[in-house]
Design a protein around this motif. Structure first.
Motif, mmCIF file in Angstrom:
data_model
loop_
_atom_site.group_PDB
_atom_site.id
_atom_site.type_symbol
_atom_site.label_atom_id
_atom_site.label_comp_id
_atom_site.label_asym_id
_atom_site.label_seq_id
_atom_site.Cartn_x
_atom_site.Cartn_y
_atom_site.Cartn_z
ATOM 1 N N ASP A 1 8.833 -1.351 -5.145
ATOM 2 C CA ASP A 1 8.906 -2.721 -5.679
ATOM 3 C C ASP A 1 10.205 -3.409 -5.271
ATOM 4 N N VAL A 2 11.315 -2.647 -5.286
ATOM 5 C CA VAL A 2 12.596 -3.216 -4.876
ATOM 6 C C VAL A 2 12.568 -3.578 -3.388
ATOM 7 N N LEU A 3 12.032 -2.672 -2.568
ATOM 8 C CA LEU A 3 11.929 -2.940 -1.143
ATOM 9 C C LEU A 3 11.032 -4.147 -0.865
ATOM 10 N N TYR A 4 10.015 -4.311 -1.682
ATOM 11 C CA TYR A 4 9.095 -5.438 -1.522
ATOM 12 C C TYR A 4 9.828 -6.766 -1.673
ATOM 13 N N VAL B 1 6.336 7.647 -10.114
ATOM 14 C CA VAL B 1 6.790 6.429 -10.795
ATOM 15 C C VAL B 1 8.083 5.909 -10.163
ATOM 16 N N VAL B 2 9.048 6.803 -9.931
ATOM 17 C CA VAL B 2 10.318 6.392 -9.329
ATOM 18 C C VAL B 2 10.101 5.840 -7.925
ATOM 19 N N ALA B 3 9.239 6.499 -7.155
ATOM 20 C CA ALA B 3 8.954 6.024 -5.796
ATOM 21 C C ALA B 3 8.339 4.634 -5.817
ATOM 22 N N ALA C 1 0.814 -1.224 0.000
ATOM 23 C CA ALA C 1 0.000 0.000 0.000
ATOM 24 C C ALA C 1 0.841 1.266 0.000
ATOM 25 N N ALA C 2 2.147 1.137 -0.060
ATOM 26 C CA ALA C 2 3.010 2.315 -0.014
ATOM 27 C C ALA C 2 2.812 3.226 -1.220
ATOM 28 N N GLY C 3 2.358 2.652 -2.339
ATOM 29 C CA GLY C 3 2.070 3.488 -3.503
ATOM 30 C C GLY C 3 1.005 4.522 -3.197
ATOM 31 N N LEU C 4 -0.019 4.123 -2.427
ATOM 32 C CA LEU C 4 -1.054 5.067 -2.015
ATOM 33 C C LEU C 4 -0.477 6.141 -1.102
#
Length: 300
Positions: free
Chosen positions: A283-286, A276-278, A224-227
């Motif tokens: 995704d990498v952290l995931y 987009v970069v965030a 949910a970090a994208g939100l």
């Protein structure tokens, strides 16, 4: 590519005459109108206009601002530092307080901390950033006079002091989401069999909490970090305007009010690229939090 097309298309489809928007309140002559249409390729088809603009963007040229006739990229770079500091402080508050309070509420489920965090989550999600900003501004800036009410401050410590209330206002609603997600994920993780097995093995509560429960609970939080990122970007515009901070949010508001089309396109593009970069970083952290993502496709 899709981002640049969307940014250009939205501005292109905006109602009103682009020549009049570019001229603003200045008087115009047929020669001036013709020069503007030639400078901004307004007589070309939409696709041609977009490709010419994209070619300039790829070469680091976002055009010139109508107000002041300065390069858009230089104007954005001058304002970006403050916005990044504000976003960084807000993100730190969201992560430390949001995850910490959500985990504490799950561990004290049914207690006053749990009930308080649930209430905080409801209030936070229901309160837009500018409403929270006005409330904090009035109570802690005007009534109690603990914090400055506007401006960015000079120097490191003074700037942090000036950005405390804006960062809290920006983080509050987003933090409420993180608290609710963390609490739910922690409660679910605590009921899993691997936690029961770890307790049966005699592992310490601290090790179970950090190595088993919290790590697995962070997976839905990361998802949910994208939100969270979108909330911080959108909220920064209102918070900067509320506290009169000279950042990208205020720059965007000024550009829209003055119909500065090149500056609107530039700021919208920067915000979009940041999101987009965030999300790529998320995704990498995931994959780092959940190793199953890295090895899930390696089996034949």
């Amino acid at each position: 590519m899709a981002i640049t097309f969307a940014v250009f298309a939205l501005v292109y489809l905006a109602p009103g005459d682009p020549v009049r928007a570019l001229l603003g309140a200045r008087a115009s002559t047929p020669e001036t109108v013709a020069a503007i249409r030639d400078r901004y390729n307004l007589d070309d088809p939409f696709v041609v206009q977009y490709l010419k603009w994209l070619w300039q963007v790829l070469h680091g040229d976002l055009g010139r601002s109508i107000v002041g006739n300065r390069k858009v990229l230089n104007v954005i770079l001058e304002r970006m530092g403050l916005s990044l500091v504000l976003a960084g402080i807000s993100s730190l508050i969201v992560l430390l307080v949001g995850i910490g309070l959500g985990a504490l509420a799950a561990l004290r489920r049914g207690g006053w901390i749990d009930r308080g965090s649930v209430t905080l989550g409801v209030v936070g999600i229901s309160s837009p950033a500018f409403v929270t900003g006005i409330f904090l501004l009035y109570v802690f800036g005007v009534v109690l006079d603990w914090f400055p009410v506007y401006g960015a401050g000079d120097g490191v410590l003074d700037r942090l002091w000036h950005l405390t209330l804006p960062a809290l206002a920006l983080a509050f609603s987003v933090m409420a989401i993180v608290v609710k997600i963390t609490r739910a994920a922690m409660i679910e993780a605590l009921s899993k069999d691997y936690v029961t097995f770890a307790r049966a093995r005699g592992l310490s509560s601290r090790r179970i909490l950090f190595n088993y429960v919290l790590r697995n609970a962070l997976i839905p939080v990361t998802t949910a970090a994208g939100l969270v990122v979108v909330g911080l970007v959108a909220g920064s515009i209102y918070v900067e305007a509320t506290f009169a901070l000279p950042g990208l949010g205020t720059l965007t508001v000024d550009a829209v009010s003055k119909r500065d089309i090149p500056l609107i396109q530039g700021t919208a593009l920067v915000f979009s690229v940041f999101v987009v970069v965030a999300n790529l970083v998320i995704d990498v952290l995931y994959t780092l939090i959940d190793p199953r993502i890295r090895y899930g496709g390696s089996k034949s």
